[in-house]
Design a protein around this motif. Structure first.
Motif, PDB file in Angstrom:
ATOM      1  N   GLY A  13     -14.800 -16.144 -15.869  1.00 14.82           N
ATOM      2  CA  GLY A  13     -13.678 -16.642 -16.677  1.00 14.82           C
ATOM      3  C   GLY A  13     -13.169 -17.947 -16.071  1.00 14.82           C
ATOM      4  O   GLY A  13     -13.863 -18.603 -15.274  1.00 14.82           O
ATOM      5  N   ILE A  14     -11.967 -18.316 -16.431  1.00 16.31           N
ATOM      6  CA  ILE A  14     -11.392 -19.571 -15.934  1.00 16.31           C
ATOM      7  C   ILE A  14     -11.283 -19.521 -14.408  1.00 16.31           C
ATOM      8  O   ILE A  14     -11.619 -20.485 -13.712  1.00 16.31           O
ATOM      9  CB  ILE A  14     -10.028 -19.819 -16.615  1.00 16.31           C
ATOM     10  CG1 ILE A  14     -10.259 -20.173 -18.088  1.00 16.31           C
ATOM     11  CG2 ILE A  14      -9.234 -20.923 -15.896  1.00 16.31           C
ATOM     12  CD1 ILE A  14      -9.017 -20.182 -18.953  1.00 16.31           C
ATOM     13  N   GLY A  15     -10.859 -18.375 -13.869  1.00 14.98           N
ATOM     14  CA  GLY A  15     -10.701 -18.244 -12.427  1.00 14.98           C
ATOM     15  C   GLY A  15     -12.031 -18.332 -11.701  1.00 14.98           C
ATOM     16  O   GLY A  15     -12.192 -19.111 -10.746  1.00 14.98           O
ATOM     17  N   VAL A  44      -7.216 -18.151 -27.827  1.00 15.53           N
ATOM     18  CA  VAL A  44      -6.510 -19.192 -28.572  1.00 15.53           C
ATOM     19  C   VAL A  44      -5.814 -20.116 -27.572  1.00 15.53           C
ATOM     20  O   VAL A  44      -6.450 -20.598 -26.648  1.00 15.53           O
ATOM     21  CB  VAL A  44      -5.595 -18.563 -29.651  1.00 15.53           C
ATOM     22  CG1 VAL A  44      -6.428 -18.122 -30.841  1.00 15.53           C
ATOM     23  CG2 VAL A  44      -4.813 -17.373 -29.131  1.00 15.53           C
ATOM     24  N   GLY A  45      -4.503 -20.360 -27.743  1.00 15.23           N
ATOM     25  CA  GLY A  45      -3.872 -21.369 -26.893  1.00 15.23           C
ATOM     26  C   GLY A  45      -3.393 -20.842 -25.547  1.00 15.23           C
ATOM     27  O   GLY A  45      -2.917 -19.712 -25.454  1.00 15.23           O
ATOM     28  N   ILE A  46      -3.548 -21.663 -24.524  1.00 18.91           N
ATOM     29  CA  ILE A  46      -2.919 -21.379 -23.229  1.00 18.91           C
ATOM     30  C   ILE A  46      -2.391 -22.703 -22.674  1.00 18.91           C
ATOM     31  O   ILE A  46      -2.804 -23.777 -23.114  1.00 18.91           O
ATOM     32  CB  ILE A  46      -3.868 -20.728 -22.195  1.00 18.91           C
ATOM     33  CG1 ILE A  46      -5.119 -21.575 -21.983  1.00 18.91           C
ATOM     34  CG2 ILE A  46      -4.247 -19.323 -22.614  1.00 18.91           C
ATOM     35  CD1 ILE A  46      -6.004 -21.072 -20.828  1.00 18.91           C
ATOM     36  N   TRP A 191       0.634 -11.023 -31.813  1.00 13.46           N
ATOM     37  CA  TRP A 191      -0.440 -11.405 -32.728  1.00 13.46           C
ATOM     38  C   TRP A 191      -0.631 -12.894 -32.533  1.00 13.46           C
ATOM     39  O   TRP A 191       0.355 -13.653 -32.482  1.00 13.46           O
ATOM     40  CB  TRP A 191      -0.056 -11.098 -34.176  1.00 13.46           C
ATOM     41  CG  TRP A 191       0.077  -9.630 -34.424  1.00 13.46           C
ATOM     42  CD1 TRP A 191      -0.917  -8.757 -34.732  1.00 13.46           C
ATOM     43  CD2 TRP A 191       1.292  -8.862 -34.370  1.00 13.46           C
ATOM     44  NE1 TRP A 191      -0.418  -7.494 -34.878  1.00 13.46           N
ATOM     45  CE2 TRP A 191       0.946  -7.526 -34.660  1.00 13.46           C
ATOM     46  CE3 TRP A 191       2.629  -9.158 -34.109  1.00 13.46           C
ATOM     47  CZ2 TRP A 191       1.877  -6.495 -34.701  1.00 13.46           C
ATOM     48  CZ3 TRP A 191       3.566  -8.142 -34.145  1.00 13.46           C
ATOM     49  CH2 TRP A 191       3.192  -6.828 -34.438  1.00 13.46           C
ATOM     50  N   ARG A 192      -1.891 -13.316 -32.394  1.00 12.33           N
ATOM     51  CA  ARG A 192      -2.138 -14.721 -32.064  1.00 12.33           C
ATOM     52  C   ARG A 192      -3.170 -15.306 -33.003  1.00 12.33           C
ATOM     53  O   ARG A 192      -4.061 -14.607 -33.484  1.00 12.33           O
ATOM     54  CB  ARG A 192      -2.740 -14.855 -30.667  1.00 12.33           C
ATOM     55  CG  ARG A 192      -1.980 -14.187 -29.564  1.00 12.33           C
ATOM     56  CD  ARG A 192      -2.746 -14.468 -28.277  1.00 12.33           C
ATOM     57  NE  ARG A 192      -2.227 -13.716 -27.162  1.00 12.33           N
ATOM     58  CZ  ARG A 192      -1.955 -14.270 -25.978  1.00 12.33           C
ATOM     59  NH1 ARG A 192      -2.121 -15.543 -25.786  1.00 12.33           N
ATOM     60  NH2 ARG A 192      -1.526 -13.534 -24.993  1.00 12.33           N
ATOM     61  N   GLY A 193      -3.073 -16.587 -33.181  1.00 14.40           N
ATOM     62  CA  GLY A 193      -4.088 -17.279 -33.972  1.00 14.40           C
ATOM     63  C   GLY A 193      -3.848 -18.769 -33.942  1.00 14.40           C
ATOM     64  O   GLY A 193      -2.948 -19.263 -33.247  1.00 14.40           O
TER      65      GLY A 193
HETATM   66  C1  FAD Z   1     -12.010 -13.258 -24.124  1.00 14.23           C
HETATM   67  C2  FAD Z   1     -10.685 -13.641 -23.537  1.00 14.23           C
HETATM   68  C3  FAD Z   1      -9.744 -14.268 -24.365  1.00 14.23           C
HETATM   69  C4  FAD Z   1      -8.490 -14.615 -23.835  1.00 14.23           C
HETATM   70  N1  FAD Z   1      -7.613 -15.231 -24.654  1.00 14.23           N
HETATM   71  C5  FAD Z   1      -6.405 -15.577 -24.188  1.00 14.23           C
HETATM   72  C6  FAD Z   1      -5.464 -16.229 -25.042  1.00 14.23           C
HETATM   73  O1  FAD Z   1      -5.725 -16.494 -26.211  1.00 14.23           O
HETATM   74  N2  FAD Z   1      -4.245 -16.543 -24.529  1.00 14.23           N
HETATM   75  C7  FAD Z   1      -3.915 -16.263 -23.211  1.00 14.23           C
HETATM   76  O2  FAD Z   1      -2.795 -16.568 -22.770  1.00 14.23           O
HETATM   77  N3  FAD Z   1      -4.805 -15.667 -22.387  1.00 14.23           N
HETATM   78  C8  FAD Z   1      -6.028 -15.313 -22.841  1.00 14.23           C
HETATM   79  N4  FAD Z   1      -6.919 -14.704 -21.999  1.00 14.23           N
HETATM   80  C9  FAD Z   1      -6.527 -14.473 -20.600  1.00 14.23           C
HETATM   81  C10 FAD Z   1      -6.559 -15.756 -19.764  1.00 14.23           C
HETATM   82  O3  FAD Z   1      -7.726 -16.473 -19.980  1.00 14.23           O
HETATM   83  C11 FAD Z   1      -6.448 -15.315 -18.292  1.00 14.23           C
HETATM   84  O4  FAD Z   1      -5.178 -14.703 -18.136  1.00 14.23           O
HETATM   85  C12 FAD Z   1      -6.493 -16.435 -17.308  1.00 14.23           C
HETATM   86  O5  FAD Z   1      -7.317 -17.480 -17.693  1.00 14.23           O
HETATM   87  C13 FAD Z   1      -6.946 -15.912 -15.919  1.00 14.23           C
HETATM   88  O6  FAD Z   1      -8.353 -15.858 -15.941  1.00 14.23           O
HETATM   89  P1  FAD Z   1      -9.322 -14.954 -15.082  1.00 14.23           P
HETATM   90  O7  FAD Z   1     -10.552 -15.772 -14.911  1.00 14.23           O
HETATM   91  O8  FAD Z   1      -8.659 -14.420 -13.878  1.00 14.23           O
HETATM   92  O9  FAD Z   1      -9.591 -13.697 -16.017  1.00 14.23           O
HETATM   93  P2  FAD Z   1     -10.308 -13.628 -17.433  1.00 14.23           P
HETATM   94  O10 FAD Z   1     -10.016 -14.805 -18.252  1.00 14.23           O
HETATM   95  O11 FAD Z   1      -9.979 -12.287 -17.988  1.00 14.23           O
HETATM   96  O12 FAD Z   1     -11.865 -13.683 -17.072  1.00 14.23           O
HETATM   97  C14 FAD Z   1     -12.568 -12.580 -16.523  1.00 14.23           C
HETATM   98  C15 FAD Z   1     -14.035 -12.780 -16.813  1.00 14.23           C
HETATM   99  O13 FAD Z   1     -14.765 -11.750 -16.150  1.00 14.23           O
HETATM  100  C16 FAD Z   1     -15.692 -11.166 -17.027  1.00 14.23           C
HETATM  101  N5  FAD Z   1     -15.862  -9.786 -16.565  1.00 14.23           N
HETATM  102  C17 FAD Z   1     -15.043  -8.719 -16.769  1.00 14.23           C
HETATM  103  N6  FAD Z   1     -15.496  -7.644 -16.116  1.00 14.23           N
HETATM  104  C18 FAD Z   1     -16.623  -8.024 -15.472  1.00 14.23           C
HETATM  105  C19 FAD Z   1     -17.528  -7.361 -14.607  1.00 14.23           C
HETATM  106  N7  FAD Z   1     -17.357  -6.077 -14.286  1.00 14.23           N
HETATM  107  N8  FAD Z   1     -18.594  -8.053 -14.109  1.00 14.23           N
HETATM  108  C20 FAD Z   1     -18.778  -9.376 -14.440  1.00 14.23           C
HETATM  109  N9  FAD Z   1     -17.940 -10.045 -15.263  1.00 14.23           N
HETATM  110  C21 FAD Z   1     -16.860  -9.393 -15.762  1.00 14.23           C
HETATM  111  C22 FAD Z   1     -15.060 -11.316 -18.391  1.00 14.23           C
HETATM  112  O14 FAD Z   1     -16.031 -11.274 -19.423  1.00 14.23           O
HETATM  113  C23 FAD Z   1     -14.370 -12.669 -18.276  1.00 14.23           C
HETATM  114  O15 FAD Z   1     -15.242 -13.725 -18.630  1.00 14.23           O
HETATM  115  C24 FAD Z   1      -8.171 -14.325 -22.463  1.00 14.23           C
HETATM  116  C25 FAD Z   1      -9.127 -13.706 -21.636  1.00 14.23           C
HETATM  117  C26 FAD Z   1     -10.386 -13.368 -22.148  1.00 14.23           C
HETATM  118  C27 FAD Z   1     -11.416 -12.723 -21.241  1.00 14.23           C
END
Ligand code: FAD
Length: 401
Positions: A13-15, A44-46, A191-193
């Motif tokens: 993901g982003i992190g 959607v938006g962040i 609800w988001r879009g």
């Molecule tokens: C599909 C999706 C849509 C989102 N949409 C929004 C939004 O519209 N608005 C908003 O505010 N926030 C949204 N978020 C959350 C936001 O992106 C996160 O809060 C923020 O970016 C922190 O990111 P992160 O990388 O810690 O976690 P995440 O963004 O949740 O990324 C985690 C990643 O790990 C992957 N993953 C999960 N479990 C496993 C595993 N066991 N092994 C390997 N990979 C795994 C997931 O597929 C994902 O790509 C969304 C998250 C996701 C996954």
């Protein structure tokens, strides 16, 4: 001490991707395991706050890149259910920061990071269709990630460290804290879009309209096209009593407008028509506003958590993605100081786990939206001029707390 110096990252993901770019910048090998077979522009938006935009710039992701996936935010404003202004303040450089705050399309921003990772680290750096199901700590201090591939294969990968960047439903966190409480829900469904429309006010204003239990937040997440139309991100929120069953909503379920739009029929003003905006939306998602209780540590020997896996939080402060980016950078700094070692992740944990856990708890409160509660308490939402209800100095003081 293990001779294997690779950092394994569970979650692209982003992190996870911000961490991969950071490790590449400081010459540390890594592999990202991402459970989905194909990364698509989901969400959607962040908002990306100025502190994280600064870190992205240091990673060579500048305003030219960010302008492809979003737009600098210019204003943050609260408006009462009666359509009248309560509070507004400038954002990003207009607020005196050296960096912009960006309102972005999450999916497009995510794919931007993915492209950068592929360009810089090569195609093998991200293993799609690889779900990390758990880990094994080895006697020499190294760690083995247990992986299930999309083809049903079971595989193992060894590394010096494993970073759980696998989101709110983290498998790494579940193994690290087997007795953690279940997901926490405070009563709000979102609800988001997005919809194509003409941006209002400054052209890039974040507007929170309504009450703290029944409101809509909307802001543009793209520059306008030649017809003046931009992608407008909207989040319609309703808070329910504790006995409402949120589990039906799942996490990011696609829904029809007919399932919720009527709850917002009254949000019609001479300057804004929410039902009309909703009607223009091609897609809508429903998700409960959920987080998890903070945990006492993000570290288990050579394993560490970051991003939503470490500190899932309500979007009250629009901070989830920014904090994930800040975590990635903090892990990088710790590795520069301590090498690719357990000391490095322990130092990151020491610095961040307690304070960021507190931030997550504070996000359960109304935060800056608490001003809407104050308006409700003082005048039931009915006012001509907000100065008669909450003087400007008091509004400013509220925002500073
Ligand atoms: C599909 C999706 C849509 C989102 N949409 C929004 C939004 O519209 N608005 C908003 O505010 N926030 C949204 N978020 C959350 C936001 O992106 C996160 O809060 C923020 O970016 C922190 O990111 P992160 O990388 O810690 O976690 P995440 O963004 O949740 O990324 C985690 C990643 O790990 C992957 N993953 C999960 N479990 C496993 C595993 N066991 N092994 C390997 N990979 C795994 C997931 O597929 C994902 O790509 C969304 C998250 C996701 C996954």
């Amino acid at each position: 001490m293990t001779s294997n110096q690779t950092v394994l990252i569970a979650g692209g993901g982003i992190g996870g991707l911000a961490l991969a770019l950071t490790l590449h910048e400081i010459g540390v090998d890594c592999i990202v395991f991402e459970s989905v077979r194909e990364l698509r522009p989901l969400g959607v938006g962040i908002n990306i706050q100025p502190n994280a935009v600064r870190e992205l710039e240091d990673l060579g992701i500048g305003e030219d890149d960010m302008d492809q996936v979003g737009i600098p935010a210019r204003e943050w404003a609260l408006v009462g259910l009666n359509g009248k202004d309560i509070y507004s303040e400038p954002r990003g450089k207009l607020a005196g920061y050296h960096w912009q705050q960006y309102a972005v399309h999450r999916g497009k921003f995510h794919l931007l990071l993915y492209r950068k990772v592929l360009e810089r680290l090569g195609a093998d750096a991200v293993k799609l269709g690889h779900k990390v199901t758990g880990y094994r700590k080895n006697a020499d201090g190294s760690v083995t990630a247990l992986v299930e591939t999309a083809d049903g294969e079971t595989r193992e990968f060894d590394g010096a460290l494993l970073v759980g960047a696998d989101g709110i439903h983290s498998a790494i966190r579940a193994q690290m804290h087997p007795n953690q409480p279940p997901i926490h829900w405070g009563g709000t469904i979102m609800w988001r879009g997005t919809a194509r429309s003409v941006p209002i006010r400054t052209g890039s204003s974040f507007i929170g309209l309504g009450t703290s239990r029944h409101r809509v937040v909307f802001y543009p997440i793209s520059h306008p096209d030649e017809n003046g139309l931009a992608d407008i991100n909207w989040i319609a929120e309703q808070t329910y009593d504790a006995d409402h069953d949120w589990t039906k909503s799942g996490w990011f379920r696609q829904v029809e407008l007919s399932e919720f739009a009527r709850e917002f029929d009254s949000f019609v003003y001479d300057w804004f028509d929410l039902p009309a905006l909703l009607a223009k939306s091609e897609i809508a998602y429903e998700n409960p506003m959920i987080d998890r209780d903070p945990i006492p540590t993000w570290v288990d020997g050579p394993v560490v958590l970051m991003g939503d896996a470490a500190h899932p939080m309500y979007p009250t402060g629009s901070n989830g993605a920014s904090q994930a980016i800040m975590d990635a950078r903090a892990i990088g700094v710790a590795m520069l100081e301590h090498g690719i070692t357990q000391e490095a992740i322990a130092a990151y944990n020491e610095k961040s786990c307690g304070p960021i856990g507190q931030v997550a708890l504070r996000n359960r409160g109304a935060g800056p939206f608490g001003l809407l509660n104050l308006v409700e308490d003082r005048c039931g939402g009915e006012f001509e001029n907000i100065d008669d209800v909450i003087p400007a100095a008091e509004r400013e003081a509220f925002m500073m707390t």
